[in-house]
Structures are given as structure tokens and as C-alpha cells.
Design an enzyme around this catalytic site. Sequence first.
Site, mmCIF file in Angstrom:
data_model
loop_
_atom_site.group_PDB
_atom_site.id
_atom_site.type_symbol
_atom_site.label_atom_id
_atom_site.label_comp_id
_atom_site.label_asym_id
_atom_site.label_seq_id
_atom_site.Cartn_x
_atom_site.Cartn_y
_atom_site.Cartn_z
ATOM 1 N N SER A 156 0.873 -1.177 0.000
ATOM 2 C CA SER A 156 0.000 0.000 0.000
ATOM 3 C C SER A 156 0.911 1.228 0.000
ATOM 4 C CB SER A 156 -0.849 -0.012 1.275
ATOM 5 O OG SER A 156 -1.428 1.251 1.503
ATOM 6 N N TYR A 169 -2.288 -0.995 10.169
ATOM 7 C CA TYR A 169 -2.362 -1.325 8.731
ATOM 8 C C TYR A 169 -1.062 -0.908 8.042
ATOM 9 C CZ TYR A 169 -4.069 -1.243 3.886
ATOM 10 O OH TYR A 169 -4.223 -1.442 2.525
HETATM 11 P P1 NDP Z 1 -11.420 -6.345 0.468
HETATM 12 O O1 NDP Z 1 -11.777 -6.013 1.860
HETATM 13 O O2 NDP Z 1 -12.399 -6.128 -0.624
HETATM 14 O O3 NDP Z 1 -10.901 -7.855 0.351
HETATM 15 C C1 NDP Z 1 -10.021 -8.368 1.314
HETATM 16 C C2 NDP Z 1 -9.994 -9.876 1.186
HETATM 17 O O4 NDP Z 1 -9.190 -10.401 2.258
HETATM 18 C C3 NDP Z 1 -11.370 -10.498 1.313
HETATM 19 O O5 NDP Z 1 -11.481 -11.572 0.398
HETATM 20 C C4 NDP Z 1 -11.359 -10.998 2.739
HETATM 21 O O6 NDP Z 1 -12.225 -12.081 2.980
HETATM 22 C C5 NDP Z 1 -9.919 -11.418 2.909
HETATM 23 N N1 NDP Z 1 -9.595 -11.541 4.321
HETATM 24 C C6 NDP Z 1 -9.757 -10.607 5.284
HETATM 25 N N2 NDP Z 1 -9.416 -11.095 6.478
HETATM 26 C C7 NDP Z 1 -9.043 -12.383 6.278
HETATM 27 C C8 NDP Z 1 -8.604 -13.422 7.141
HETATM 28 N N3 NDP Z 1 -8.555 -13.247 8.464
HETATM 29 N N4 NDP Z 1 -8.289 -14.619 6.614
HETATM 30 C C9 NDP Z 1 -8.386 -14.822 5.287
HETATM 31 N N5 NDP Z 1 -8.815 -13.880 4.412
HETATM 32 C C10 NDP Z 1 -9.146 -12.672 4.911
HETATM 33 O O7 NDP Z 1 -10.089 -5.502 0.186
HETATM 34 P P2 NDP Z 1 -9.359 -5.057 -1.162
HETATM 35 O O8 NDP Z 1 -9.691 -5.970 -2.270
HETATM 36 O O9 NDP Z 1 -9.538 -3.613 -1.289
HETATM 37 O O10 NDP Z 1 -7.833 -5.271 -0.730
HETATM 38 C C11 NDP Z 1 -7.007 -6.299 -1.209
HETATM 39 C C12 NDP Z 1 -5.578 -5.967 -0.819
HETATM 40 O O11 NDP Z 1 -5.184 -4.752 -1.437
HETATM 41 C C13 NDP Z 1 -5.393 -5.773 0.689
HETATM 42 O O12 NDP Z 1 -4.159 -6.332 1.082
HETATM 43 C C14 NDP Z 1 -5.360 -4.262 0.833
HETATM 44 O O13 NDP Z 1 -4.619 -3.871 1.957
HETATM 45 C C15 NDP Z 1 -4.668 -3.859 -0.462
HETATM 46 N N6 NDP Z 1 -4.914 -2.475 -0.886
HETATM 47 C C16 NDP Z 1 -6.157 -2.097 -1.320
HETATM 48 C C17 NDP Z 1 -6.366 -0.797 -1.771
HETATM 49 C C18 NDP Z 1 -7.707 -0.346 -2.271
HETATM 50 O O14 NDP Z 1 -7.847 0.843 -2.615
HETATM 51 N N7 NDP Z 1 -8.701 -1.203 -2.372
HETATM 52 C C19 NDP Z 1 -5.275 0.199 -1.790
HETATM 53 C C20 NDP Z 1 -4.004 -0.303 -1.298
HETATM 54 C C21 NDP Z 1 -3.850 -1.605 -0.875
HETATM 55 P P3 NDP Z 1 -13.800 -11.820 3.345
HETATM 56 O O15 NDP Z 1 -14.386 -11.238 2.104
HETATM 57 O O16 NDP Z 1 -14.273 -13.180 3.659
HETATM 58 O O17 NDP Z 1 -13.785 -10.870 4.493
#
Ligand code: NDP
Length: 254
Positions: A156, A169
Site C-alpha cells: 500500500s 495497517y
Molecule cells: P477487500 O476487503 O475487498 O478484500 C479483502 C480480502 O481479504 C477479502 O477476500 C477478505 O475475505 C480477505 N480476508 C480478510 N481477512 C481475512 C482473514 N482473516 N483470513 C483470510 N482472508 C481474509 O479488500 P481489497 O480488495 O480492497 O484489498 C485487497 C488488498 O489490497 C489488501 O491487502 C489491501 O490492503 C490492499 N490495498 C487495497 C487498496 C484499495 O484501494 N482497495 C489500496 C491499497 C492496498 P472476506 O471477504 O471473507 O472478508
Amino acid sequence: MQAIYSYQAPDDLLKDRVILVTGAGDGIGRAAALGYAAKGATVILLGRTISKLEAVYDEIEALGKAEPAIYPLNFEGAQWQDYQDMADRLYEAFGRLDGVLHNAGILGQITPLQGYNPELWKQVMQINFNGPTMMLQALIALLQQSEDASVILTSSSVGRKGRAFWGAYACSKFALEGLSQVMADELQNISNIRVNTLNPGATRTQMRAKAYPAENPESLPAPEAILPAYFYLMGPDSKGVTGQQFDAQAPKKA
Ligand code: NDP
């Protein structure tokens, strides 16, 4: 060199590759899993909500692509032995891994450090960093079975330059940057495994909406729009590229 955010992936980019995607049920992970499958990979869908993983499984089946696999796992509670079991089961099923996209993560609180809930801090570090680290430790042997393996750790902008209120985070993303460099350096001359970090940039997902509730989601790219960098780093065109930091989106013009 062509910018990775405009990389054009051939249709068979990932043919016959076995790729694990964490957090594959939603957001960017879901889009990447579908994209990797569309490019020919056998995708292992890892996440904590089975119904979401099943929906992605069905979408891949509907594309008529290689049958995916579902691996339910919650990074919050999983222990060292769970990751060893995971490596054993994947070895039995596939014999190797050609790629890991570690994408799962949670946001935690956005709040001043003094008020940050310490239990939540530990939870964020466990899910975003400690759990995935144990997973990767266990999976190195499987990645070593591949002729060309790629590990992508999702970072990020706040994992590269600290920002007020982003607390655990941001620190968890800095830690992933460190892990990427340590792994890349360790494995560079003794394996075919490359390790890099990728910052997706602002993307239209639930996490982004939680972090910026006043923002218009339509002003952001959908997860599908940022996949070129995910293809470049996972496919053979990035062979030899390791220990580096990438962005999935072009820098905004001032
Ligand atoms: P979402 O919240 O849409 O998706 C996150 C995913 O991680 C979901 O599938 C979720 O599962 C899974 N997850 C969360 N906790 C756990 C856990 N304890 N065990 C297993 N799986 C887990 O987030 P994004 O798609 O936005 O983010 C994806 C990545 O990109 C992350 O690492 C985020 O930090 C990074 N990021 C995103 C940005 C953005 O603008 N979107 C910007 C910068 C970085 P479930 O759906 O079941 O909760």
C-alpha cells in the site's frame, strides 16, 4: 521498458501454472483469481468466507477454464501446524506451486496511535503479516518445485511512506515490504523464486469504501482495471525481477 500498468498479457500467459490467491473471495483478490484463471492458471482460492470462494469457483467454472480449488483458511486463528498441513495437502494435490498472490488483509482502525485498540493492533498484524509469513515459510518448498515461481505481496502507499492515523495497517504493510526483501535476497541465487511487492493504488472495493466513506466509488478504477500489473508479475515476462516494489496504477498527474 513498457509500464507494467499497461502490460498486455497474452491469453495463455499462465497456462499450466498453479497459483494460490489469498483473499480470493472479494475485491482485488477475486478479480485477480478470475483473471489468472482466464489466462490459463489452475487457481487455489484461499479465504475465510467459504460462500464467497464458492461463488468465485462457480464463475471460473462458467468460463470453462481449469478447475480451481478452494482452501478455506482464516489468517486470524491459523497456527504453524495449519500451514504445514496446507503445504502437505497442496503438495499431494498439485506437487508444486508456480505462484502466490498474497492479497488478503484488513484495515483495522484509522485513528491516532494513542487511542489505537491494542487487541485490534495484534489482530491486524496477525492477519496482514504474521499469518501470511508462516504460510510463505511453509510454501517455499512447494515453490521450489516450480521452474519459474512468483510471489507477490500486496502492499500500500502507506506501507512505503508512513501516514498519520493508519496505525497497524501501515505497519503491517511495511513489514510485508521487509519480508519481500528478505525472501527475495535469500532465494535469489538458490531458487527460481522471485518475490516482489505490489501496491494496487486506490481501487473500488469494500476496504477502500470503509477507509474513505465520503469518496464516490465511481471515481475509482474497478479491480479488473488494475490487473495488468498482476499479470506481468505473475507471468514469465517478469522472470529475474525480484526484491522490487511496484505500483499497479500510473501516478496521478499533478
Ligand atoms: P477487500 O476487503 O475487498 O478484500 C479483502 C480480502 O481479504 C477479502 O477476500 C477478505 O475475505 C480477505 N480476508 C480478510 N481477512 C481475512 C482473514 N482473516 N483470513 C483470510 N482472508 C481474509 O479488500 P481489497 O480488495 O480492497 O484489498 C485487497 C488488498 O489490497 C489488501 O491487502 C489491501 O490492503 C490492499 N490495498 C487495497 C487498496 C484499495 O484501494 N482497495 C489500496 C491499497 C492496498 P472476506 O471477504 O471473507 O472478508
